[in-house]
Structures are given as structure tokens and as C-alpha cells.
Design an enzyme around this catalytic site. Structure first.
Site, mmCIF file in Angstrom:
data_model
loop_
_atom_site.group_PDB
_atom_site.id
_atom_site.type_symbol
_atom_site.label_atom_id
_atom_site.label_comp_id
_atom_site.label_asym_id
_atom_site.label_seq_id
_atom_site.Cartn_x
_atom_site.Cartn_y
_atom_site.Cartn_z
ATOM 1 N N CYS A 94 0.805 -1.234 0.000
ATOM 2 C CA CYS A 94 0.000 0.000 0.000
ATOM 3 C C CYS A 94 0.830 1.272 0.000
ATOM 4 O O CYS A 94 0.306 2.341 -0.323
ATOM 5 C CB CYS A 94 -0.932 0.012 1.201
ATOM 6 S SG CYS A 94 -2.013 -1.400 1.253
ATOM 7 N N HIS B 262 -3.299 7.110 3.671
ATOM 8 C CA HIS B 262 -3.721 5.819 3.127
ATOM 9 C C HIS B 262 -5.111 5.505 3.693
ATOM 10 O O HIS B 262 -5.375 5.760 4.874
ATOM 11 C CB HIS B 262 -2.717 4.732 3.514
ATOM 12 C CG HIS B 262 -3.117 3.371 3.029
ATOM 13 N ND1 HIS B 262 -3.543 3.146 1.749
ATOM 14 C CD2 HIS B 262 -3.167 2.172 3.659
ATOM 15 C CE1 HIS B 262 -3.846 1.875 1.600
ATOM 16 N NE2 HIS B 262 -3.628 1.252 2.751
ATOM 17 N N ASN C 30 -10.146 0.365 0.275
ATOM 18 C CA ASN C 30 -8.686 0.370 0.286
ATOM 19 C C ASN C 30 -8.176 -0.075 -1.088
ATOM 20 O O ASN C 30 -8.301 -1.239 -1.452
ATOM 21 C CB ASN C 30 -8.201 -0.595 1.381
ATOM 22 C CG ASN C 30 -6.680 -0.657 1.469
ATOM 23 O OD1 ASN C 30 -5.975 -0.085 0.649
ATOM 24 N ND2 ASN C 30 -6.189 -1.364 2.477
HETATM 25 N N1 ACO Z 1 -18.809 -8.991 8.190
HETATM 26 C C1 ACO Z 1 -19.294 -9.397 9.367
HETATM 27 N N2 ACO Z 1 -18.503 -9.844 10.362
HETATM 28 C C2 ACO Z 1 -17.176 -9.852 10.136
HETATM 29 C C3 ACO Z 1 -16.617 -9.436 8.926
HETATM 30 C C4 ACO Z 1 -17.493 -8.991 7.924
HETATM 31 N N3 ACO Z 1 -17.058 -8.549 6.728
HETATM 32 N N4 ACO Z 1 -15.262 -9.561 8.991
HETATM 33 C C5 ACO Z 1 -15.001 -10.039 10.227
HETATM 34 N N5 ACO Z 1 -16.139 -10.227 10.912
HETATM 35 C C6 ACO Z 1 -16.341 -10.718 12.268
HETATM 36 C C7 ACO Z 1 -15.153 -11.458 12.779
HETATM 37 O O1 ACO Z 1 -15.221 -12.812 12.361
HETATM 38 C C8 ACO Z 1 -15.326 -11.316 14.283
HETATM 39 O O2 ACO Z 1 -16.265 -12.273 14.696
HETATM 40 P P1 ACO Z 1 -16.068 -13.079 16.083
HETATM 41 O O3 ACO Z 1 -16.041 -12.010 17.150
HETATM 42 O O4 ACO Z 1 -17.257 -13.964 16.132
HETATM 43 O O5 ACO Z 1 -14.764 -13.791 15.939
HETATM 44 C C9 ACO Z 1 -15.976 -9.962 14.443
HETATM 45 O O6 ACO Z 1 -16.471 -9.603 13.142
HETATM 46 C C10 ACO Z 1 -15.060 -8.877 14.958
HETATM 47 O O7 ACO Z 1 -13.855 -8.887 14.251
HETATM 48 P P2 ACO Z 1 -12.692 -7.913 14.671
HETATM 49 O O8 ACO Z 1 -11.435 -8.361 14.034
HETATM 50 O O9 ACO Z 1 -12.698 -7.704 16.147
HETATM 51 O O10 ACO Z 1 -13.179 -6.537 14.031
HETATM 52 P P3 ACO Z 1 -12.412 -5.165 14.072
HETATM 53 O O11 ACO Z 1 -13.225 -4.177 14.776
HETATM 54 O O12 ACO Z 1 -10.973 -5.331 14.490
HETATM 55 O O13 ACO Z 1 -12.401 -4.765 12.535
HETATM 56 C C11 ACO Z 1 -11.009 -4.815 10.586
HETATM 57 C C12 ACO Z 1 -11.796 -5.639 11.594
HETATM 58 C C13 ACO Z 1 -11.952 -3.888 9.864
HETATM 59 C C14 ACO Z 1 -10.368 -5.768 9.577
HETATM 60 C C15 ACO Z 1 -9.931 -3.988 11.312
HETATM 61 O O14 ACO Z 1 -9.210 -4.802 12.190
HETATM 62 C C16 ACO Z 1 -8.979 -3.322 10.363
HETATM 63 O O15 ACO Z 1 -9.343 -2.438 9.634
HETATM 64 N N6 ACO Z 1 -7.685 -3.716 10.354
HETATM 65 C C17 ACO Z 1 -6.726 -3.182 9.468
HETATM 66 C C18 ACO Z 1 -7.012 -3.652 8.085
HETATM 67 C C19 ACO Z 1 -6.082 -3.103 7.057
HETATM 68 O O16 ACO Z 1 -5.670 -2.034 7.180
HETATM 69 N N7 ACO Z 1 -5.781 -3.837 6.014
HETATM 70 C C20 ACO Z 1 -4.894 -3.435 4.999
HETATM 71 C C21 ACO Z 1 -3.522 -3.428 5.487
HETATM 72 S S1 ACO Z 1 -2.241 -3.175 4.389
HETATM 73 C C22 ACO Z 1 -2.766 -2.777 2.981
HETATM 74 O O17 ACO Z 1 -3.429 -1.765 2.884
HETATM 75 C C23 ACO Z 1 -2.424 -3.714 1.812
#
Ligand code: ACO
Length: 374
Positions: free
Chosen positions: A111, A249, A279
Site C-alpha cells: 500500500c 492511506h 482500500n
Molecule cells: N462482516 C461481518 N462480520 C465480520 C466481517 C465482515 N465482513 N469480517 C469479520 N467479521 C467478524 C469477525 O469474524 C469477528 O467475529 P467473532 O467475534 O465472532 O470472531 C468480528 O467480526 C469482529 O472482528 P474484529 O477483528 O474484532 O473486528 P475489528 O473491529 O478489528 O475490525 C477490521 C476488523 C476492519 C479488519 C480492522 O481490524 C482493520 O481495519 N484492520 C486493518 C485492516 C487493514 O488495514 N488492512 C490493509 C492493510 S495493508 C494494505 O493496505 C495492503
């Protein structure tokens, strides 16, 4: 000393929109979950190749700067989702825009690729190796996406933008940067199936499984971008109050809010596209920058802070001072060819292709992990 002014800018966004409602037709997810956890409502799915998007963005940026393609000396193609590995993608853009004199290089830090490319090209201009450069941030993630995995499938989209840099004696362009990599967290984001490390391991080439520790990436991203932002401001002797615009980003609205709050900059000064485009990896920053200029949010002399992170985990923050001009010198009429399918149809095509290939090969759904986290 020479600096590298940003004199041209242009984006090439695919028209097909994939909504949260579209995603919930094949994933166990909801608009409410995606919107509240990420800020994302829509993303784009491309019907053309990455190099075709890059070619249009390049032509728009060159027209904006009124720089003849034949005078271009360097193309830096920032991406982690290349159309092909050999030959490189920058050479495809070079051939299509007719820049026969331009050195052409691909750069992949996921990214952060566009911003690392901005550093590399600005450095070469300052060193006198070249007098101008085209820096592209482009991503065609949809074919590489594991569309059956709701943890990642809702987060990403396709897109592209590019900028033209030209040598100047004025105090503008990239004033400073802070680059880094937290490699001990590199296993937090890995796309298994995108490289030859997976050959002979029972997977279908091009099929992917994403290892993705969202919470770990979230934590490291906030820490890394906040630290890099403070470092570049300190290096340049610029205070948070002097920042006119933040173009970060766009991986998650909550990450952006955490970084700017800790840096001491109000959200009103942040350019957001995450709601509309999700993203787009290397494309998020240049697309947001291009749209910020078009919306009149970039003024002559603006101080612009651009923090980012990506797989690796690579981190950076860049400080740019905009020049006098906020309008293109010229524009081109051309666009992408018409798209005859909806985004959901294109995604379902990819899903069917992958499912069919797996069935024919007898391969499992999940490519095997590489040994260890390294
Ligand atoms: N829809 C519904 N539920 C979902 C989804 C979805 N799309 N995705 C995950 N869940 C569930 C999970 O399974 C979890 O369920 P559980 O509690 O029963 O296990 C629950 O939602 C909560 O998941 P968390 O991981 O706690 O959710 P969080 O609030 O941390 O958000 C997220 C997740 C959005 C992925 C966040 O952690 C994030 O944005 N992280 C960074 C992501 C990122 O930046 N990626 C790119 C990086 S590098 C690049 O850009 C190439």
C-alpha cells in the site's frame, strides 16, 4: 538544491461500483458491519487491466503538466498486483504512452508503493539523474482477492492515479519523508498464492488465500503512521497546526481518525475517499490527492501530510508543499472503454473461475502456509 515539484496529476477510476449490499449477496456480512467497522460503503471493480488504468492516468497527468511523453525520463510504477511479472509493468505504460526515453521501474511495498515511489523519483531528480518523472499508484486487486473470506473481501477495491514530477529550484514538492518497515509483523498480512514460493504446493496458480490479522495490522498501523508523521514534521520543522491537508492511506476510517487525532490535526483537514473507494492499496493516496485538487482542497503553497502503511509492514509519512498551480494546463478527452458488466457480475465471474479451477485440479481451498512467519 533541485526539488521535484508536482506539476501534473490524473486518476483513472473504473466505473463499476461494488456496494456493501452486493457483498452481502454472497458473504455473511452486512452493510451495518462494514460501515461501522471500516467506514466503507462502496469500492470499484475494474473491467480493464492495471496497465490500462495506469496508461490513462499517466496520459491525464502528463497533459495536466503539459509534458510531452517523449520528454519523460523516468516511470515508477507502484503496485503489488501486477498484470505480469516479466516484463515489468512500467515498460507497458512506457510503450503505450510513447515515452521511449523513460527509464521504467516497478516498485512494490504494497500500500505504500506510490509514496515510496515518490521518494525514489524525487531523490533521483534531486541527485540530477533525471529531470522529470511519472509516479503511478495502481492496484487491480479484484482478481487476486479471496472473495470467500469476509475478513478481507469487504476491504479492498481497484483504482489508479499518477503524478508528474519536474525539477525546480523552488521550495516545493517533497520536503521530507520518513520511511520504515516493521518486518517482525510481516506475517500479519500475506497473500498466499501470489508468488512462486507456492509452486508444487498443490495450489492453482493465481488462486489466493489471505493471511490477515486485522487487529494486529490496525494496532501497528496506528503506531507506525503516528510515529512517521511526527518524525517527518520534526525533520522539516513544520508543526501540526501548519498542515493544511492530510491525504492518508485509506484502509479504515477508524485508523485514519486515530492517526490524525494523535498527530494533533483535526478531521476537517483530512481528505477521505474510503467511503467511496475502500482500500485501493498503492492507489489510495494518489487518487485522494488528485480528487482533493479537483475539489479545491489543495491551495497554492499548501502543506500536505501523507501517512501510509502496507504489507511488510511498511510505514511512511511524506510532507509535500504544493506549488502555485492548482489547475491542469491541459486535459484529454479519452476515458476507459465502456464496461458492460456490473461489479457484482465481474466478482462472481472471478469466484466461478477460481471454484472451477480448484475443482478441476482437486486442490484444497487453502494454499498451504509457508514455513515460519518470515
Ligand atoms: N462482516 C461481518 N462480520 C465480520 C466481517 C465482515 N465482513 N469480517 C469479520 N467479521 C467478524 C469477525 O469474524 C469477528 O467475529 P467473532 O467475534 O465472532 O470472531 C468480528 O467480526 C469482529 O472482528 P474484529 O477483528 O474484532 O473486528 P475489528 O473491529 O478489528 O475490525 C477490521 C476488523 C476492519 C479488519 C480492522 O481490524 C482493520 O481495519 N484492520 C486493518 C485492516 C487493514 O488495514 N488492512 C490493509 C492493510 S495493508 C494494505 O493496505 C495492503
Amino acid at each position: 538544491m533541485n526539488r521535484a515539484a508536482i506539476t501534473g496529476w490524473g486518476a483513472a477510476m473504473p466505473p463499476a461500483v461494488l456496494t456493501n449490499a452486493d457483498l452481502s449477496t454472497f458473504l455473511d456480512t452486512t452493510d451495518e458491519w462494514i460501515t461501522t467497522r471500516t467506514g466503507m460503503q462502496e469500492r470499484r471493480i475494474s473491467h480493464v487491466s492495471a496497465t490500462e488504468m495506469a496508461t490513462l492516468a499517466a496520459r491525464r497527468a502528463l497533459a495536466c503538466a503539459r509534458l510531452d511523453p517523449g520528454d519523460l525520463e523516468l516511470i515508477v510504477y507502484g503496485s503489488c498486483s501486477n498484470d505480469e511479472q516479466v516484463p515489468n509493468s512500467a515498460s507497458a505504460v512506457q510503450a503505450r504512452i510513447g515515452s521511449a526515453r523513460a527509464a521504467s521501474v516497478d516498485l512494490n511495498t504494497a500500500c505504500t508503493s506510490f509514496l515510496y515511489g515518490l521518494s525514489a523519483a524525487s531523490g533521483m531528480i534531486r541527485a540530477g539523474s533525471v529531470r522529470n518523472a511519472l509516479v503511478i499508484g495502481v492496484e487491480l486487486i479484484s482478481p487476486y482477492m479471496d472473495w470467500e473470506n469476509r475478513n478481507v473481501a469487504v476491504l479492498f477495491g481497484d483504482g489508479c492515479a499518477a503524478v508528474v514530477l519536474q525539477a525546480t529550484d523552488r521550495e516545493e514538492g517533497l520536503l521530507g519523508d520518513d520511511l520504515g518497515c516493521i518486518a517482525d509483523a510481516r506475517a500479519a498480512l500475506r497473500v498466499r498464492g501470489m508468488g512462486c514460493a507456492y509452486a508444487n504446493r498443490g495450489i492453482v496458480f493465481g488462486d489466493t488465500a489471505w493471511d490477515f490479522d486485522g487487529q494486529e495490522i490496525f494496532r501497528r498501523a496506528v503506531q507506525g503512521m503516528t510515529r512517521a508523521s511526527a518524525a517527518v514534521l520534526q525533520k522539516c520543522g513544520v508543526t501540526p497546526e501548519q498542515i493544511d491537508l492530510v491525504v492518508p492511506h485509506q484502509a479504515n476510517l477508524r485508523i485514519i481518525e486515530a492517526v490524525v487525532t494523535r498527530t494533533g490535526i483535526p478531521m476537517e483537514k483530512v481528505m477521505l475517499t474510503v467511503q467511496r473507494y475502500g482500500n485501493m492499496s498503492a492507489a489510495t493516496v494518489p487518487v485522494a490527492l488528485t480528487e482533493a485538487v479537483a475539489e479545491g482542497r489543495v491551495k497554492p503553497g499548501s502543506f500536505i501530510l501523507m501517512p501510509a502503511f502496507g504489507a511488510g509492514l511498511t510505514m511512511c509519512a511524506h510532507l509535500v508543499r504544493w506549488g502555485d498551480r492548482v489547475a491542469p494546463l491541459a486535459t484529454i478527452e479519452d476515458g476507459l472503454p465502456p464496461c458492460t458488466k456490473t461489479a457484482l457480475e465481474m466478482v462472481n465471474d472471478v469466484r466461478a473461475l477460481k471454484a472451477g479451477a480448484r475443482e478441476r485440479s482437486g486442490a484444497g481451498l487453502q494454499p498451504p502456509a509457508l514455513a515460519g512467519g518470515g
